[in-house]
Design a protein around this motif. Structure first.
Motif, mmCIF file in Angstrom:
data_model
loop_
_atom_site.group_PDB
_atom_site.id
_atom_site.type_symbol
_atom_site.label_atom_id
_atom_site.label_comp_id
_atom_site.label_asym_id
_atom_site.label_seq_id
_atom_site.Cartn_x
_atom_site.Cartn_y
_atom_site.Cartn_z
ATOM 1 N N ASN A 153 0.826 -1.199 0.000
ATOM 2 C CA ASN A 153 0.000 0.000 0.000
ATOM 3 C C ASN A 153 0.865 1.255 0.000
ATOM 4 O O ASN A 153 1.853 1.326 0.725
ATOM 5 C CB ASN A 153 -0.911 0.035 1.231
ATOM 6 C CG ASN A 153 -1.882 -1.131 1.273
ATOM 7 O OD1 ASN A 153 -2.086 -1.818 0.279
ATOM 8 N ND2 ASN A 153 -2.472 -1.365 2.423
ATOM 9 N N PHE A 154 0.481 2.231 -0.807
ATOM 10 C CA PHE A 154 1.119 3.537 -0.759
ATOM 11 C C PHE A 154 0.085 4.590 -1.149
ATOM 12 O O PHE A 154 -1.047 4.259 -1.512
ATOM 13 C CB PHE A 154 2.352 3.593 -1.660
ATOM 14 C CG PHE A 154 2.064 3.480 -3.141
ATOM 15 C CD1 PHE A 154 1.968 4.608 -3.933
ATOM 16 C CD2 PHE A 154 1.917 2.239 -3.742
ATOM 17 C CE1 PHE A 154 1.711 4.504 -5.289
ATOM 18 C CE2 PHE A 154 1.668 2.122 -5.102
ATOM 19 C CZ PHE A 154 1.560 3.266 -5.880
ATOM 20 N N THR A 155 0.464 5.851 -1.064
ATOM 21 C CA THR A 155 -0.464 6.949 -1.333
ATOM 22 C C THR A 155 -0.057 7.677 -2.601
ATOM 23 O O THR A 155 1.112 7.995 -2.798
ATOM 24 C CB THR A 155 -0.493 7.946 -0.161
ATOM 25 O OG1 THR A 155 -0.856 7.257 1.027
ATOM 26 C CG2 THR A 155 -1.511 9.053 -0.419
ATOM 27 N N CYS A 156 -1.027 7.933 -3.460
ATOM 28 C CA CYS A 156 -0.797 8.698 -4.679
ATOM 29 C C CYS A 156 -1.901 9.739 -4.818
ATOM 30 O O CYS A 156 -3.078 9.383 -4.906
ATOM 31 C CB CYS A 156 -0.782 7.779 -5.895
ATOM 32 S SG CYS A 156 -0.571 8.658 -7.468
ATOM 33 N N ASP A 157 -1.507 11.017 -4.792
ATOM 34 C CA ASP A 157 -2.478 12.107 -4.927
ATOM 35 C C ASP A 157 -3.641 11.942 -3.957
ATOM 36 O O ASP A 157 -4.807 12.042 -4.328
ATOM 37 C CB ASP A 157 -3.000 12.190 -6.364
ATOM 38 C CG ASP A 157 -1.893 12.438 -7.362
ATOM 39 O OD1 ASP A 157 -0.982 13.216 -7.049
ATOM 40 O OD2 ASP A 157 -1.924 11.837 -8.449
ATOM 41 N N GLU A 158 -3.311 11.635 -2.696
ATOM 42 C CA GLU A 158 -4.280 11.483 -1.602
ATOM 43 C C GLU A 158 -5.164 10.250 -1.743
ATOM 44 O O GLU A 158 -6.151 10.108 -1.027
ATOM 45 C CB GLU A 158 -5.166 12.734 -1.486
ATOM 46 C CG GLU A 158 -4.385 14.009 -1.199
ATOM 47 C CD GLU A 158 -5.289 15.188 -0.967
ATOM 48 O OE1 GLU A 158 -6.233 15.389 -1.760
ATOM 49 O OE2 GLU A 158 -5.071 15.909 0.010
ATOM 50 N N ASN A 159 -4.836 9.363 -2.657
ATOM 51 C CA ASN A 159 -5.573 8.112 -2.809
ATOM 52 C C ASN A 159 -4.687 6.947 -2.370
ATOM 53 O O ASN A 159 -3.485 6.937 -2.644
ATOM 54 C CB ASN A 159 -5.971 7.885 -4.274
ATOM 55 C CG ASN A 159 -6.914 8.945 -4.789
ATOM 56 O OD1 ASN A 159 -8.094 8.954 -4.481
ATOM 57 N ND2 ASN A 159 -6.379 9.864 -5.585
ATOM 58 N N THR A 160 -5.281 5.981 -1.688
ATOM 59 C CA THR A 160 -4.540 4.788 -1.302
ATOM 60 C C THR A 160 -4.505 3.814 -2.473
ATOM 61 O O THR A 160 -5.537 3.461 -3.039
ATOM 62 C CB THR A 160 -5.186 4.093 -0.090
ATOM 63 O OG1 THR A 160 -5.154 4.985 1.027
ATOM 64 C CG2 THR A 160 -4.418 2.827 0.276
ATOM 65 N N ASN A 165 2.138 12.867 -10.624
ATOM 66 C CA ASN A 165 1.568 12.241 -9.433
ATOM 67 C C ASN A 165 2.419 12.526 -8.204
ATOM 68 O O ASN A 165 3.646 12.463 -8.249
ATOM 69 C CB ASN A 165 1.454 10.727 -9.622
ATOM 70 C CG ASN A 165 0.505 10.345 -10.736
ATOM 71 O OD1 ASN A 165 0.889 9.701 -11.704
ATOM 72 N ND2 ASN A 165 -0.742 10.743 -10.630
ATOM 73 N N VAL A 213 3.519 11.147 -4.848
ATOM 74 C CA VAL A 213 3.585 9.805 -4.281
ATOM 75 C C VAL A 213 4.225 9.811 -2.901
ATOM 76 O O VAL A 213 5.249 10.451 -2.678
ATOM 77 C CB VAL A 213 4.399 8.869 -5.210
ATOM 78 C CG1 VAL A 213 4.485 7.466 -4.632
ATOM 79 C CG2 VAL A 213 3.777 8.837 -6.607
ATOM 80 N N LYS A 214 3.602 9.088 -1.968
ATOM 81 C CA LYS A 214 4.175 8.850 -0.641
ATOM 82 C C LYS A 214 4.264 7.343 -0.436
ATOM 83 O O LYS A 214 3.248 6.650 -0.466
ATOM 84 C CB LYS A 214 3.311 9.467 0.464
ATOM 85 C CG LYS A 214 3.342 10.980 0.520
ATOM 86 C CD LYS A 214 2.510 11.478 1.708
ATOM 87 C CE LYS A 214 2.526 12.992 1.826
ATOM 88 N NZ LYS A 214 1.700 13.454 2.970
ATOM 89 N N ASN A 238 -0.157 18.650 4.555
ATOM 90 C CA ASN A 238 0.757 18.056 5.525
ATOM 91 C C ASN A 238 2.085 18.758 5.513
ATOM 92 O O ASN A 238 2.571 19.179 4.506
ATOM 93 C CB ASN A 238 0.957 16.554 5.207
ATOM 94 C CG ASN A 238 -0.351 15.793 5.399
ATOM 95 O OD1 ASN A 238 -1.184 16.154 6.222
ATOM 96 N ND2 ASN A 238 -0.526 14.715 4.635
#
Length: 286
Positions: free
Chosen positions: A53-60, A75, A77-78, A286
């Motif tokens: 799981n990771f975050t892209c543009d506030e989407n999981t 994008n 990415v976190k 954030n």
């Protein structure tokens, strides 16, 4: 991770052209390097046996076992620290421009710059060995690189993108066999990417595609995709979020950049999709 697994990373840079290519089979060990180039497109492959799981543009984003995700430089990415086996291939437009070479790989509007903000693909079991061999070739090329090193990496990247595009035509777009419909949707997605600042109505895109607005909406409905107008709006909102998060431009300046005649019009659309005004969204970043 398997006990015999060896973490590796390779990077190719050309200071004269700005060309950049990066490969690792283990982003957990090289996370900072994987995300280091903000101009790079990225292809992530979960080769482990657990969901990633990771975050892209506030989407999981959930990558299941043997799934790919394609991301553009647009994008945000976190990626959390982890110990899962994730392969990353990163490249910028100076290395290989997917827009300029769309006639070679036909990936735009499917893998990149598509109706979805990013593409997640499951590799069929019948094709898994071919993908594994392809990534092995990337490693082999870095280990044995010669004067044709860069050209060979471009060739391997093109093969990878073409293979993923073929999968994407079946998995991202819910139509199988209707090549004309798939191509129309693909071209629409690419036109939105190129013109979302100037064109905001379905009729403007249907004119460029030489198809009626009603027929275009029907194609998207049958493909179980978001309606064309929503696709246009989502692209505008994605760009607005990026500008609010990563620039110092005022809301009025962002509204102008995105082609709105009235900032209130922009703010209304932004709040419709995010639930927040542009100002509140920026203040809560954030």
């Amino acid at each position: 991770m398997k006990s015999n697994f060896k973490s590796i990373q390779y990077e190719l840079k050309d200071p004269l052209t700005g060309s950049y290519f990066y490969f690792t089979n283990d982003i957990s060990s090289y996370l900072e390097n994987t995300l280091a180039n903000p101009t790079a497109n990225r292809i992530l492959w979960n080769q482990g046996d657990e969901n990633f799981n990771f975050t892209c543009d506030e989407n999981t984003v959930v990558l299941t076992e043997n799934s790919f995700c394609t991301l553009t430089a647009l994008n945000y990415v976190k990626i959390p620290e982890n110990n899962q086996r994730i392969t990353a291939i990163c490249f910028n437009r100076e290395f290989y421009c997917i827009r300029d070479h769309d006639h070679e790989v036909s990936c735009n509007g499917i893998l990149f710059y598509g109706a979805q903000k990013f593409a997640v693909l499951k590799i069929p079991n019948t094709e898994l060995l071919a993908f594994e061999k392809l990534t092995d070739l990337f490693v082999k090329e870095f280990e044995e690189g010669d004067s044709l090193h860069s050209e060979m990496l471009v060739s391997l990247l093109k093969i990878l993108i073409i293979r993923l595009t073929r999968i994407g035509r079946n998995q991202i777009i819910g139509i199988q066999g209707d090549k004309q419909t798939i191509e129309t949707i693909r071209k629409f997605n690419l036109l939105v990417e190129e013109n979302f600042r100037s064109y905001k109505q379905i009729s403007e895109y249907s004119f460029l595609l030489n198809i009626s607005s009603k027929k275009l909406a029907e194609l998207f409905r049958n493909a179980k995709l978001d309606p064309p107008l929503q696709t246009i709006h989502q692209r505008i909102i994605l760009e607005a979020k990026r500008m609010l998060l990563f620039t110092l431009k005022s809301v009025n300046e962002i509204s102008d950049d995105l082609g709105f005649e009235d900032a209130s019009q922009f703010s209304k659309l932004f709040k419709k999709y995010t639930g927040k005004s542009p100002g509140i969204f920026r203040s809560k970043k954030n």
